[in-house]
Each structure stands twice: as structure tokens, then as C-alpha cells.
Design a protein around this motif. Sequence first.
Motif, short mmCIF file in Angstrom:
data_model
loop_
_atom_site.label_atom_id
_atom_site.label_comp_id
_atom_site.label_asym_id
_atom_site.label_seq_id
_atom_site.Cartn_x
_atom_site.Cartn_y
_atom_site.Cartn_z
N ILE A 7 2.46 38.87 47.05
CA ILE A 7 1.65 38.34 48.32
C ILE A 7 1.07 39.21 49.85
O ILE A 7 0.07 38.45 49.77
CB ILE A 7 3.94 38.31 49.09
CG1 ILE A 7 4.04 36.87 48.44
CG2 ILE A 7 3.19 37.42 50.43
CD1 ILE A 7 3.28 35.15 48.28
N ARG A 11 -2.27 37.69 50.56
CA ARG A 11 -1.85 37.15 51.05
C ARG A 11 -3.19 36.02 52.09
O ARG A 11 -2.92 34.57 52.38
CB ARG A 11 -1.78 37.85 52.70
CG ARG A 11 -1.13 36.91 53.72
CD ARG A 11 -0.04 37.45 55.03
NE ARG A 11 1.31 38.25 54.29
CZ ARG A 11 2.30 37.66 54.45
NH1 ARG A 11 2.10 35.73 54.87
NH2 ARG A 11 3.54 37.51 53.95
N GLU A 15 -3.22 32.40 51.38
CA GLU A 15 -3.12 31.25 52.43
C GLU A 15 -4.78 30.30 52.38
O GLU A 15 -4.34 29.04 52.51
CB GLU A 15 -2.84 31.98 53.48
CG GLU A 15 -1.96 32.43 53.81
CD GLU A 15 -2.05 33.19 55.43
OE1 GLU A 15 -3.30 33.43 55.55
OE2 GLU A 15 -1.00 33.43 56.30
N GLU A 107 4.27 28.76 49.48
CA GLU A 107 4.65 28.65 50.87
C GLU A 107 6.02 29.13 51.96
O GLU A 107 5.89 29.76 52.94
CB GLU A 107 4.85 26.90 50.87
CG GLU A 107 3.53 26.19 50.22
CD GLU A 107 3.61 24.43 51.25
OE1 GLU A 107 3.49 24.14 51.94
OE2 GLU A 107 2.95 23.98 49.78
N ARG A 109 7.18 31.84 51.27
CA ARG A 109 7.34 33.32 51.10
C ARG A 109 6.10 33.89 52.10
O ARG A 109 6.32 34.39 52.56
CB ARG A 109 6.44 34.23 49.44
CG ARG A 109 7.68 33.46 48.49
CD ARG A 109 9.09 34.62 48.72
NE ARG A 109 8.93 36.14 49.01
CZ ARG A 109 8.79 37.28 48.31
NH1 ARG A 109 9.79 36.46 46.90
NH2 ARG A 109 8.58 37.94 47.92
N LEU A 110 5.60 32.22 52.24
CA LEU A 110 3.99 32.69 53.23
C LEU A 110 4.46 32.84 54.18
O LEU A 110 3.62 33.78 55.66
CB LEU A 110 2.69 32.32 52.48
CG LEU A 110 1.97 32.81 51.75
CD1 LEU A 110 0.57 31.83 51.30
CD2 LEU A 110 0.99 33.78 51.77
N ARG A 111 5.55 31.81 54.67
CA ARG A 111 5.73 31.57 55.93
C ARG A 111 7.18 32.31 56.84
O ARG A 111 7.67 32.06 57.82
CB ARG A 111 6.02 29.71 56.25
CG ARG A 111 5.23 28.89 56.14
CD ARG A 111 5.98 27.93 55.64
NE ARG A 111 4.56 26.66 56.38
CZ ARG A 111 5.05 25.20 55.40
NH1 ARG A 111 6.13 24.85 55.68
NH2 ARG A 111 3.50 24.82 55.35
#
Length: 117
Positions: A7, A11, A15, A107, A109-111
Motif C-alpha cells: 500500500i 499509494r 488512490e 479503500e 487500507r488507503l483510508r
Amino acid sequence: MFTQQQIDEHRERLEQVVATVHHFSAAIFILTFIGYGLAVYLWFQDQTWAGLIVATFSYLFFRQFRSLSLGLARMKLREREGFAQTWQLLDEALKSERPQAVMLSLETRLRAPREPE
């Protein structure tokens, strides 16, 4: 499905993938409900079979919106530099999970808040 290192490494590109998938998903959602509206209009114009056919195709189109939006995002972003590795990462996840599960995991993991180094 995704490690934190993956991630962090991808990243920015991930995104962009998520944003592009959401863009196409919204367009598919709008087109689907336009199709439903057309089906209702045809129904009230005494073209029952045409309305039923349009409604059926709209439903089938909507059922595929996750995989279709992911495919459209791939087409849009495939030529950009550095995205080959990002798509390989996503393809590996898609081998074992459905597109909806992969996007939800991505989503989430990104948030998630980043841990301080």
C-alpha cells in the motif's frame, strides 16, 4: 490481500485507481437509472416488451458495474508510467477475490490512518 508495504509503495497510483473506478461507477450508475427511466417510459407508451427488454439490459449492465468500472479504469490508466506494477498487484488480488471485495479492502487500507515512523 494487501500488505502495508504494498500500500505504501503504490499509494499514489492506488488512490488514482480508486478515484477512476469511482468515476466510472458513478457514470454506470447514472446510465443504469436512465435505462430504468426509459423502460418505465416505454411501459407507459404501451410498448411493454421494449420496456421489459430495456429494463433487463439495464439490470444486467448494473450487475457488472464493479468489474466493468475496474476494466474501464484499467484502460484509462494502463499507459501511465509506473502503473504496470500496480495493476499486477491488483490482478493478484483479483485472482482470489471478487472485484467488490478487492476494492473494499483497498479503500479500507488507503483510508486507514498511517502509523508514525
